[in-house]
Motif scaffolding. Sequence first.
Motif, PDB file in Angstrom:
ATOM      1  N   LYS A 136      40.946  -0.102  30.230  1.00  0.00           N
ATOM      2  CA  LYS A 136      39.923  -0.666  29.343  1.00  0.00           C
ATOM      3  C   LYS A 136      38.521  -0.317  29.850  1.00  0.00           C
ATOM      4  CE  LYS A 136      42.777  -4.583  27.849  1.00  0.00           C
ATOM      5  NZ  LYS A 136      42.921  -6.059  27.880  1.00  0.00           N
ATOM      6  N   ILE A 137      38.316  -0.386  31.155  1.00  0.00           N
ATOM      7  CA  ILE A 137      36.991  -0.076  31.710  1.00  0.00           C
ATOM      8  C   ILE A 137      36.655   1.396  31.479  1.00  0.00           C
ATOM      9  CG2 ILE A 137      35.662   0.074  33.857  1.00  0.00           C
ATOM     10  CD1 ILE A 137      37.258  -2.362  34.859  1.00  0.00           C
ATOM     11  N   ALA A 138      37.635   2.303  31.699  1.00  0.00           N
ATOM     12  CA  ALA A 138      37.382   3.726  31.482  1.00  0.00           C
ATOM     13  C   ALA A 138      37.111   4.021  30.013  1.00  0.00           C
ATOM     14  CB  ALA A 138      38.578   4.535  31.975  1.00  0.00           C
ATOM     15  N   VAL A 194      44.465   6.749  32.992  1.00  0.00           N
ATOM     16  CA  VAL A 194      44.949   6.152  34.232  1.00  0.00           C
ATOM     17  C   VAL A 194      46.466   6.049  34.138  1.00  0.00           C
ATOM     18  CG1 VAL A 194      44.845   4.174  35.769  1.00  0.00           C
ATOM     19  CG2 VAL A 194      42.790   4.889  34.538  1.00  0.00           C
ATOM     20  N   THR A 195      47.145   6.864  34.930  1.00  0.00           N
ATOM     21  CA  THR A 195      48.601   6.946  34.847  1.00  0.00           C
ATOM     22  C   THR A 195      49.287   5.870  35.671  1.00  0.00           C
ATOM     23  OG1 THR A 195      48.444   9.322  34.512  1.00  0.00           O
ATOM     24  CG2 THR A 195      50.578   8.467  35.216  1.00  0.00           C
ATOM     25  N   ASP A 196      48.828   5.677  36.899  1.00  0.00           N
ATOM     26  CA  ASP A 196      49.521   4.755  37.793  1.00  0.00           C
ATOM     27  C   ASP A 196      48.519   4.156  38.766  1.00  0.00           C
ATOM     28  OD1 ASP A 196      51.530   3.318  38.872  1.00  0.00           O
ATOM     29  OD2 ASP A 196      52.474   4.960  39.967  1.00  0.00           O
ATOM     30  N   VAL A 197      48.885   2.991  39.294  1.00  0.00           N
ATOM     31  CA  VAL A 197      48.062   2.270  40.271  1.00  0.00           C
ATOM     32  C   VAL A 197      48.951   1.890  41.439  1.00  0.00           C
ATOM     33  CG1 VAL A 197      46.674   0.213  40.704  1.00  0.00           C
ATOM     34  CG2 VAL A 197      46.482   1.378  38.512  1.00  0.00           C
ATOM     35  N   GLU A 198      48.446   2.084  42.669  1.00  0.00           N
ATOM     36  CA  GLU A 198      49.221   1.751  43.865  1.00  0.00           C
ATOM     37  C   GLU A 198      48.353   0.958  44.841  1.00  0.00           C
ATOM     38  OE1 GLU A 198      51.768   3.925  47.463  1.00  0.00           O
ATOM     39  OE2 GLU A 198      50.736   5.111  45.931  1.00  0.00           O
ATOM     40  N   LYS A 234      43.226  -1.655  49.819  1.00  0.00           N
ATOM     41  CA  LYS A 234      42.805  -0.459  49.076  1.00  0.00           C
ATOM     42  C   LYS A 234      43.701  -0.289  47.847  1.00  0.00           C
ATOM     43  CE  LYS A 234      43.768   3.691  50.562  1.00  0.00           C
ATOM     44  NZ  LYS A 234      43.778   4.952  51.335  1.00  0.00           N
ATOM     45  N   ILE A 235      43.060   0.216  46.767  1.00  0.00           N
ATOM     46  CA  ILE A 235      43.801   0.530  45.534  1.00  0.00           C
ATOM     47  C   ILE A 235      43.604   2.015  45.242  1.00  0.00           C
ATOM     48  CG2 ILE A 235      44.167  -0.013  43.109  1.00  0.00           C
ATOM     49  CD1 ILE A 235      42.828  -2.673  43.531  1.00  0.00           C
ATOM     50  N   THR A 236      44.703   2.701  44.967  1.00  0.00           N
ATOM     51  CA  THR A 236      44.647   4.118  44.616  1.00  0.00           C
ATOM     52  C   THR A 236      44.967   4.255  43.138  1.00  0.00           C
ATOM     53  OG1 THR A 236      45.393   4.707  46.839  1.00  0.00           O
ATOM     54  CG2 THR A 236      45.538   6.407  45.135  1.00  0.00           C
ATOM     55  N   PHE A 237      44.061   4.896  42.389  1.00  0.00           N
ATOM     56  CA  PHE A 237      44.234   5.129  40.953  1.00  0.00           C
ATOM     57  C   PHE A 237      44.603   6.598  40.744  1.00  0.00           C
ATOM     58  CE2 PHE A 237      41.393   1.497  41.195  1.00  0.00           C
ATOM     59  CZ  PHE A 237      41.881   0.640  40.225  1.00  0.00           C
ATOM     60  N   TYR A 238      45.742   6.828  40.095  1.00  0.00           N
ATOM     61  CA  TYR A 238      46.168   8.180  39.736  1.00  0.00           C
ATOM     62  C   TYR A 238      45.821   8.400  38.270  1.00  0.00           C
ATOM     63  CZ  TYR A 238      48.917   7.873  44.043  1.00  0.00           C
ATOM     64  OH  TYR A 238      49.301   7.716  45.350  1.00  0.00           O
ATOM     65  N   TYR A 239      45.132   9.501  37.974  1.00  0.00           N
ATOM     66  CA  TYR A 239      44.689   9.756  36.608  1.00  0.00           C
ATOM     67  C   TYR A 239      44.909  11.226  36.250  1.00  0.00           C
ATOM     68  CZ  TYR A 239      40.528  12.027  38.517  1.00  0.00           C
ATOM     69  OH  TYR A 239      39.682  12.879  39.181  1.00  0.00           O
ATOM     70  N   THR A 240      44.932  11.497  34.960  1.00  0.00           N
ATOM     71  CA  THR A 240      45.027  12.859  34.427  1.00  0.00           C
ATOM     72  C   THR A 240      43.850  13.085  33.491  1.00  0.00           C
ATOM     73  OG1 THR A 240      46.428  12.095  32.607  1.00  0.00           O
ATOM     74  CG2 THR A 240      47.539  12.938  34.564  1.00  0.00           C
ATOM     75  N   ALA A 241      43.306  14.294  33.543  1.00  0.00           N
ATOM     76  CA  ALA A 241      42.156  14.648  32.698  1.00  0.00           C
ATOM     77  C   ALA A 241      42.108  16.164  32.570  1.00  0.00           C
ATOM     78  CB  ALA A 241      40.852  14.112  33.291  1.00  0.00           C
ATOM     79  N   ASP A 257      40.129   4.203  45.522  1.00  0.00           N
ATOM     80  CA  ASP A 257      40.422   5.618  45.808  1.00  0.00           C
ATOM     81  C   ASP A 257      40.959   6.251  44.528  1.00  0.00           C
ATOM     82  OD1 ASP A 257      40.835   8.015  46.984  1.00  0.00           O
ATOM     83  OD2 ASP A 257      42.585   7.423  48.176  1.00  0.00           O
ATOM     84  N   MET A 258      40.350   7.377  44.107  1.00  0.00           N
ATOM     85  CA  MET A 258      40.733   8.070  42.883  1.00  0.00           C
ATOM     86  C   MET A 258      41.419   9.383  43.238  1.00  0.00           C
ATOM     87  SD  MET A 258      39.525   5.977  40.567  1.00  0.00           S
ATOM     88  CE  MET A 258      39.695   6.957  39.093  1.00  0.00           C
ATOM     89  N   LYS A 259      42.580   9.642  42.608  1.00  0.00           N
ATOM     90  CA  LYS A 259      43.328  10.876  42.831  1.00  0.00           C
ATOM     91  C   LYS A 259      43.750  11.455  41.482  1.00  0.00           C
ATOM     92  CE  LYS A 259      45.221  10.186  47.445  1.00  0.00           C
ATOM     93  NZ  LYS A 259      46.447  10.153  48.286  1.00  0.00           N
ATOM     94  N   GLN A 260      43.366  12.714  41.287  1.00  0.00           N
ATOM     95  CA  GLN A 260      43.734  13.393  40.052  1.00  0.00           C
ATOM     96  C   GLN A 260      45.068  14.115  40.241  1.00  0.00           C
ATOM     97  OE1 GLN A 260      40.837  16.168  38.592  1.00  0.00           O
ATOM     98  NE2 GLN A 260      41.895  16.516  36.653  1.00  0.00           N
ATOM     99  N   ILE A 261      45.953  13.974  39.265  1.00  0.00           N
ATOM    100  CA  ILE A 261      47.255  14.622  39.302  1.00  0.00           C
ATOM    101  C   ILE A 261      47.437  15.430  38.021  1.00  0.00           C
ATOM    102  CG2 ILE A 261      48.331  12.880  40.782  1.00  0.00           C
ATOM    103  CD1 ILE A 261      49.540  11.634  38.275  1.00  0.00           C
ATOM    104  N   GLY A 262      48.392  16.349  38.030  1.00  0.00           N
ATOM    105  CA  GLY A 262      48.683  17.148  36.847  1.00  0.00           C
ATOM    106  C   GLY A 262      49.612  16.419  35.898  1.00  0.00           C
ATOM    107  N   PHE A 263      49.831  17.061  34.743  1.00  0.00           N
ATOM    108  CA  PHE A 263      50.676  16.429  33.733  1.00  0.00           C
ATOM    109  C   PHE A 263      52.141  16.414  34.178  1.00  0.00           C
ATOM    110  CE2 PHE A 263      46.943  17.856  31.374  1.00  0.00           C
ATOM    111  CZ  PHE A 263      46.622  16.710  30.685  1.00  0.00           C
ATOM    112  N   ARG A 264      52.544  17.385  34.958  1.00  0.00           N
ATOM    113  CA  ARG A 264      53.919  17.377  35.455  1.00  0.00           C
ATOM    114  C   ARG A 264      54.130  16.301  36.503  1.00  0.00           C
ATOM    115  NH1 ARG A 264      55.382  23.848  35.950  1.00  0.00           N
ATOM    116  NH2 ARG A 264      55.416  24.244  33.702  1.00  0.00           N
ATOM    117  N   GLN A 265      53.133  16.096  37.351  1.00  0.00           N
ATOM    118  CA  GLN A 265      53.228  14.996  38.319  1.00  0.00           C
ATOM    119  C   GLN A 265      53.231  13.642  37.613  1.00  0.00           C
ATOM    120  OE1 GLN A 265      51.309  17.624  38.697  1.00  0.00           O
ATOM    121  NE2 GLN A 265      51.786  18.516  40.685  1.00  0.00           N
TER     122      GLN A 265
END
Length: 477
Positions: A147-149, A158-162, A169-176, A198-206
């Motif tokens: 919602k914030i994004a 935002v695909t996943d949160v860990e 710490k919270i790690t946000f996995y996103y695709t763009a 912490d923000m981490k970009q991943i691919g569509f296959r990941q």
Amino acid sequence: MSCGCKTSGDSAHSCGPKKTANGCENVNTCGNSYKLSVFDWLSNINNPAPNRCDFVEVRFKNDRKSFYKNVNNIPLHIGSVITVESSPGHDVGVVSLTGELVKIQMKKKKFSEESALKIYRQANQKDLEVWQEARKKEDGVKLEARKIAQRIGLEMKVTDVEYQGDSSKITFYYTADNRIDFRQLIKDYAGAFRTKIDMKQIGFRQEAAKVGGIGSCGRELCCSTWLTDFRSVNTNVARYQQLSINPQKLAGQCGKLKCCLNYELDSYLDALSHFPSSSTTLDTEKGRAFCIKIDVFKKKMWFAYVDNSIAWYDFDIDLVKKLISKNKKGEKILPLEDLKQPETPSQSIDLIQENNVDRFEKKNRNNRNRNNQNKPNNNQNQGQEQRQGQGQGQPQGQKKNRPERQERPNRPEKSENPNANSENQPRQPKPQQQQQQKAPVENVKAEANPDADKAQQGNPHKKKFKKKYPPKKDKNA
């Protein structure tokens, strides 16, 4: 702390009452319920003490794994929940592999032993409580982050949160698709969740590997079960395998080309090496012909004329090579119609007869034919017995055998307009033979049934029905 799983995916694995159809109820601690598991085929072999491996593979949420050094020589097995070093604070994970196979995995993933972090201890009750509470918050945090994004107007997902094991710490996995400016987004996340971001970009296959799902083949996705490296797949792979370039059929759940297109590519390339080039042209007496289609399994090539591309002619690759060699010598080959040999249809014998729908009816038909064949033989035997009985002479009290029936005379074909025939054509008289047959038969009936005549005389108003056809001649009369 764990379900007691000391094996890694073998047949003897058992989680007791906690095991259900969806896996172990305690998925976070069971050593056999995670993705991308490795089968430890050296688990029953005791290695010598000096060559003992001090490194352990630890699994975190989904498919994230890392290697840690067991500095304190803690007795660990697959499924043990441990507390490991992290920055900042500490993290909680599950041991997924121990022993000599860890060295092979580190070498495969090119992980240096110097960069390995330490294992603090086995997780105590306080560590587990903090870790489980943090894991329960992840779904709500993911929805709030989306919602914030969206409110800021960033084109990302935002695909996943860990959460880290100590909730520091919270790690946000996103695709763009494009690059994104996170300066305002991180400020809003830090103000909303009150922790390090912490923000981490991943691919569509990941992303598909993390989410999981069922593929078009009916099995679980390869990327979420055993596939660790993602090789590039392009449209040439589909062309080599003679597949139609249809994005809806060739694309997986990630929106990219399916990884399984690479599995059989080497076999197709090996088979195509024996084929002439697909751009081959043949000079015939009728004109130039070009290749339209290649069948790898049948080892055939289809050719058609440049002027008339509707008619296709298929030839074996051995014949095509001979034709190409003739063209190289400057000779023109015969037209494609003359070169085409008539195919002899190969008859397949169905031994089981499962493909025959009428396989049960055929048996009944054969039985009927056999019964029909036996009937005339019985009639002939009866006729012979009758003749023998007549020659020897039978007593009057015995019943006579039934005489053979003669075939009925063919009926005259009825015309569509019977009145017209009756007016134009005169009525034909009955043949004399039929009149001669009628007289003796009536005498026989009168002798056999004298009471019937008396009944008819008593009832003068009773109608006499004429038979449509004359009675048949009785030889024994």
